[in-house]
Design a protein around this motif. Structure first.
Motif, PDB file in Angstrom:
ATOM      1  N   THR A  46       4.522 -28.372  -8.465  1.00  0.00           N
ATOM      2  CA  THR A  46       3.229 -28.925  -8.862  1.00  0.00           C
ATOM      3  C   THR A  46       2.172 -28.480  -7.863  1.00  0.00           C
ATOM      4  OG1 THR A  46       4.296 -30.865  -9.843  1.00  0.00           O
ATOM      5  CG2 THR A  46       1.939 -31.033  -9.395  1.00  0.00           C
ATOM      6  N   VAL A  47       1.065 -27.975  -8.375  1.00  0.00           N
ATOM      7  CA  VAL A  47      -0.002 -27.436  -7.545  1.00  0.00           C
ATOM      8  C   VAL A  47      -1.331 -28.042  -7.984  1.00  0.00           C
ATOM      9  CG1 VAL A  47       1.188 -25.244  -7.162  1.00  0.00           C
ATOM     10  CG2 VAL A  47      -0.355 -25.482  -9.127  1.00  0.00           C
ATOM     11  N   ALA A  48      -2.371 -27.815  -7.196  1.00  0.00           N
ATOM     12  CA  ALA A  48      -3.732 -28.155  -7.601  1.00  0.00           C
ATOM     13  C   ALA A  48      -4.297 -26.953  -8.344  1.00  0.00           C
ATOM     14  CB  ALA A  48      -4.591 -28.484  -6.386  1.00  0.00           C
ATOM     15  N   GLY A  49      -4.718 -27.157  -9.606  1.00  0.00           N
ATOM     16  CA  GLY A  49      -5.147 -26.017 -10.413  1.00  0.00           C
ATOM     17  C   GLY A  49      -6.424 -26.276 -11.177  1.00  0.00           C
ATOM     18  N   VAL A  50      -7.073 -25.172 -11.543  1.00  0.00           N
ATOM     19  CA  VAL A  50      -8.220 -25.192 -12.452  1.00  0.00           C
ATOM     20  C   VAL A  50      -7.872 -24.273 -13.600  1.00  0.00           C
ATOM     21  CG1 VAL A  50     -10.651 -24.624 -12.794  1.00  0.00           C
ATOM     22  CG2 VAL A  50      -9.898 -25.634 -10.632  1.00  0.00           C
ATOM     23  N   GLU A  51      -7.914 -24.787 -14.836  1.00  0.00           N
ATOM     24  CA  GLU A  51      -7.492 -24.006 -15.995  1.00  0.00           C
ATOM     25  C   GLU A  51      -8.582 -24.017 -17.065  1.00  0.00           C
ATOM     26  OE1 GLU A  51      -4.091 -24.502 -19.418  1.00  0.00           O
ATOM     27  OE2 GLU A  51      -3.459 -24.697 -17.323  1.00  0.00           O
ATOM     28  N   ASP A  52      -8.817 -22.855 -17.668  1.00  0.00           N
ATOM     29  CA  ASP A  52      -9.818 -22.727 -18.728  1.00  0.00           C
ATOM     30  C   ASP A  52      -9.419 -21.611 -19.673  1.00  0.00           C
ATOM     31  OD1 ASP A  52     -12.012 -24.603 -18.478  1.00  0.00           O
ATOM     32  OD2 ASP A  52     -12.476 -23.623 -16.570  1.00  0.00           O
ATOM     33  N   VAL A  53     -10.005 -21.604 -20.856  1.00  0.00           N
ATOM     34  CA  VAL A  53      -9.935 -20.456 -21.760  1.00  0.00           C
ATOM     35  C   VAL A  53     -11.177 -19.624 -21.501  1.00  0.00           C
ATOM     36  CG1 VAL A  53      -9.915 -19.678 -24.152  1.00  0.00           C
ATOM     37  CG2 VAL A  53      -8.596 -21.700 -23.488  1.00  0.00           C
ATOM     38  N   LEU A  61     -11.950 -25.259  -6.367  1.00  0.00           N
ATOM     39  CA  LEU A  61     -10.596 -25.604  -5.931  1.00  0.00           C
ATOM     40  C   LEU A  61     -10.534 -25.748  -4.418  1.00  0.00           C
ATOM     41  CD1 LEU A  61      -7.638 -26.001  -6.807  1.00  0.00           C
ATOM     42  CD2 LEU A  61      -7.361 -23.522  -6.682  1.00  0.00           C
ATOM     43  N   ASP A  62     -11.134 -24.809  -3.698  1.00  0.00           N
ATOM     44  CA  ASP A  62     -11.121 -24.855  -2.232  1.00  0.00           C
ATOM     45  C   ASP A  62     -11.793 -26.120  -1.714  1.00  0.00           C
ATOM     46  OD1 ASP A  62      -9.799 -22.472  -2.150  1.00  0.00           O
ATOM     47  OD2 ASP A  62     -11.555 -21.260  -1.682  1.00  0.00           O
ATOM     48  N   ALA A  63     -12.912 -26.497  -2.361  1.00  0.00           N
ATOM     49  CA  ALA A  63     -13.622 -27.702  -1.927  1.00  0.00           C
ATOM     50  C   ALA A  63     -12.787 -28.954  -2.178  1.00  0.00           C
ATOM     51  CB  ALA A  63     -14.965 -27.806  -2.649  1.00  0.00           C
ATOM     52  N   ALA A  64     -12.058 -28.964  -3.298  1.00  0.00           N
ATOM     53  CA  ALA A  64     -11.283 -30.144  -3.667  1.00  0.00           C
ATOM     54  C   ALA A  64     -10.076 -30.359  -2.763  1.00  0.00           C
ATOM     55  CB  ALA A  64     -10.832 -30.037  -5.121  1.00  0.00           C
ATOM     56  N   VAL A  65      -9.482 -29.279  -2.251  1.00  0.00           N
ATOM     57  CA  VAL A  65      -8.255 -29.414  -1.453  1.00  0.00           C
ATOM     58  C   VAL A  65      -8.515 -29.247   0.038  1.00  0.00           C
ATOM     59  CG1 VAL A  65      -6.884 -28.575  -3.391  1.00  0.00           C
ATOM     60  CG2 VAL A  65      -7.618 -26.954  -1.627  1.00  0.00           C
ATOM     61  N   ALA A  66      -9.772 -29.176   0.430  1.00  0.00           N
ATOM     62  CA  ALA A  66     -10.091 -28.997   1.847  1.00  0.00           C
ATOM     63  C   ALA A  66      -9.440 -30.106   2.679  1.00  0.00           C
ATOM     64  CB  ALA A  66     -11.609 -29.010   2.043  1.00  0.00           C
ATOM     65  N   PRO A  91      -1.600 -32.974  -4.900  1.00  0.00           N
ATOM     66  CA  PRO A  91      -2.763 -32.330  -5.535  1.00  0.00           C
ATOM     67  C   PRO A  91      -3.726 -33.371  -6.103  1.00  0.00           C
ATOM     68  CG  PRO A  91      -0.725 -31.273  -6.220  1.00  0.00           C
ATOM     69  CD  PRO A  91      -0.328 -32.518  -5.485  1.00  0.00           C
ATOM     70  N   PRO A  92      -5.024 -33.229  -5.837  1.00  0.00           N
ATOM     71  CA  PRO A  92      -5.990 -34.240  -6.288  1.00  0.00           C
ATOM     72  C   PRO A  92      -6.447 -34.008  -7.725  1.00  0.00           C
ATOM     73  CG  PRO A  92      -7.115 -32.550  -5.034  1.00  0.00           C
ATOM     74  CD  PRO A  92      -5.651 -32.180  -5.022  1.00  0.00           C
ATOM     75  N   THR A  93      -7.107 -35.010  -8.283  1.00  0.00           N
ATOM     76  CA  THR A  93      -7.835 -34.887  -9.545  1.00  0.00           C
ATOM     77  C   THR A  93      -9.306 -35.046  -9.204  1.00  0.00           C
ATOM     78  OG1 THR A  93      -6.011 -35.790 -10.850  1.00  0.00           O
ATOM     79  CG2 THR A  93      -8.211 -35.851 -11.836  1.00  0.00           C
ATOM     80  N   LEU A  94     -10.052 -33.946  -9.305  1.00  0.00           N
ATOM     81  CA  LEU A  94     -11.456 -33.961  -8.892  1.00  0.00           C
ATOM     82  C   LEU A  94     -12.207 -32.878  -9.658  1.00  0.00           C
ATOM     83  CD1 LEU A  94     -13.614 -35.121  -6.970  1.00  0.00           C
ATOM     84  CD2 LEU A  94     -12.938 -33.368  -5.303  1.00  0.00           C
ATOM     85  N   GLY A  95     -13.172 -33.277 -10.510  1.00  0.00           N
ATOM     86  CA  GLY A  95     -13.889 -32.294 -11.311  1.00  0.00           C
ATOM     87  C   GLY A  95     -12.935 -31.595 -12.262  1.00  0.00           C
ATOM     88  N   ARG A  98      -6.986 -30.317 -11.264  1.00  0.00           N
ATOM     89  CA  ARG A  98      -5.955 -31.238 -11.737  1.00  0.00           C
ATOM     90  C   ARG A  98      -4.599 -30.860 -11.129  1.00  0.00           C
ATOM     91  NH1 ARG A  98      -9.875 -33.214 -13.423  1.00  0.00           N
ATOM     92  NH2 ARG A  98     -10.407 -34.030 -15.499  1.00  0.00           N
ATOM     93  N   PRO A  99      -3.693 -31.859 -10.962  1.00  0.00           N
ATOM     94  CA  PRO A  99      -2.305 -31.497 -10.657  1.00  0.00           C
ATOM     95  C   PRO A  99      -1.726 -30.714 -11.830  1.00  0.00           C
ATOM     96  CG  PRO A  99      -2.722 -33.834 -10.234  1.00  0.00           C
ATOM     97  CD  PRO A  99      -3.920 -33.309 -10.968  1.00  0.00           C
ATOM     98  N   THR A 100      -1.110 -29.582 -11.548  1.00  0.00           N
ATOM     99  CA  THR A 100      -0.629 -28.675 -12.599  1.00  0.00           C
ATOM    100  C   THR A 100       0.816 -28.300 -12.312  1.00  0.00           C
ATOM    101  OG1 THR A 100      -2.860 -27.774 -12.856  1.00  0.00           O
ATOM    102  CG2 THR A 100      -1.043 -26.487 -13.769  1.00  0.00           C
ATOM    103  N   ASP A 101       1.659 -28.391 -13.329  1.00  0.00           N
ATOM    104  CA  ASP A 101       3.074 -28.054 -13.173  1.00  0.00           C
ATOM    105  C   ASP A 101       3.288 -26.561 -13.427  1.00  0.00           C
ATOM    106  OD1 ASP A 101       3.787 -30.698 -12.633  1.00  0.00           O
ATOM    107  OD2 ASP A 101       3.982 -31.165 -14.774  1.00  0.00           O
TER     108      ASP A 101
END
Length: 272
Positions: free
Chosen positions: A127-134, A151-156, A189-193, A196-199
């Motif tokens: 499980t990682v902190a991820g940003v996903e889009d189409v 992502l960098d700002a969220a996991v700082a 991994p946080p949920t911010l903006g 999301r935590p991503t598997d």
């Protein structure tokens, strides 16, 4: 009566050909100071020399005639700078595309596989902190920059358990639009903006490291694909990338190292 500089004299002073000056006149960019009504000879004033040189420089930069006329007609210095700057940005983008194509072509023309070293590697789920889009293929780079910054700002401040990476769906390349995801492996991994935590699924990857900038990364992709085919493997799922050394680690593109991983499985032998 003095008519001013003849077109030949003006051409000599500005290093522009007579033919070019005539074309500027016909297009309305630079009209002569006067024209002899009898002979039709063109005459220019000395204070027109800088204008002629500005036009010449803009045309050397492939600024369209209509845009040159707009720049010359604009009296506000800041607005003129914006008009020129917009065209320069387009030129820089074209130069970047040309440079990337040249680098890629040189790589393709080198004999052999460029010393390709492929490793088959099992990967565990996680499980990682991820940003996903189409996203569309053409907007992928700008999307990546924005998503990675968020992502960098969220996991700082969170401890990392590995380098950042990305997943890119096959449709992104085959259809020009598909799912892209960038991630950082961190504890809790946080949920911010958009973060999301991503598997990440478990699997087996054919892995190769691409050295340097991404100008010719398509060549490495192609060589990895050829290796997969040669070794009776099939691609199964989205392409993985891990940014072992990237712009955040070293500003020198020559130092970058990008790991490309293709999920694979072995093809069953066919009966002859």
């Amino acid at each position: 009566m003095s008519w001013g500089l003849t077109i030949g004299e003006f051409a000599q002073l500005t290093h522009l050909s007579v033919r070019t000056l005539r074309r500027y006149h016909e297009s309305g960019l630079l009209e002569p100071a006067s024209v002899d009504p009898v002979t039709g000879y063109r005459y220019y004033a000395g204070d027109q020399i800088p204008t002629a040189q500005v036009i010449h420089r803009l045309r050397e930069l492939d600024v369209p005639l209509a845009d040159v006329a707009k720049i010359l007609a604009t009296e506000d210095a800041a607005e003129r700078a914006d008009l020129v700057g917009e065209h320069l940005r387009r030129l820089e983008a074209e130069l970047d595309r040309t440079r990337a194509a040249v680098v890629s072509l040189r790589s393709l023309l080198r004999p052999g596989d460029g010393g390709l070293r492929v490793e088959l590697r099992p990967v565990a789920a996680g499980t990682v902190a991820g940003v996903e889009d189409v996203v569309g293929h053409e907007e992928l780079v700008s999307w990546y920059d924005a998503a990675m910054a968020e992502l960098d700002a969220a996991v700082a401040g969170l401890p990392a358990s590995g380098p950042p990476g990305g997943y890119y769906a096959n449709e992104l390349f085959t259809r020009g639009r598909g799912t892209a995801m960038v991630y950082r492996p961190v504890a809790d991994p946080p949920t911010l903006g958009r973060v999301r935590p991503t598997d990440l699924p478990a699997g087996e990857l054919a892995v190769v490291v691409h050295p340097g900038p991404h100008d010719d990364i398509d060549v490495t992709y192609g060589r990895l694909g050829a290796w997969v085919v040669d070794h009776a493997l099939a691609v199964d799922g989205p392409v993985h990338e891990r940014y072992l050394v990237g712009p955040h680690d070293d500003p020198d593109p020559a130092a970058w190292r990008t790991e490309i991983g293709w999920p694979v499985f072995r093809l069953a032998p066919t009966s002859g």
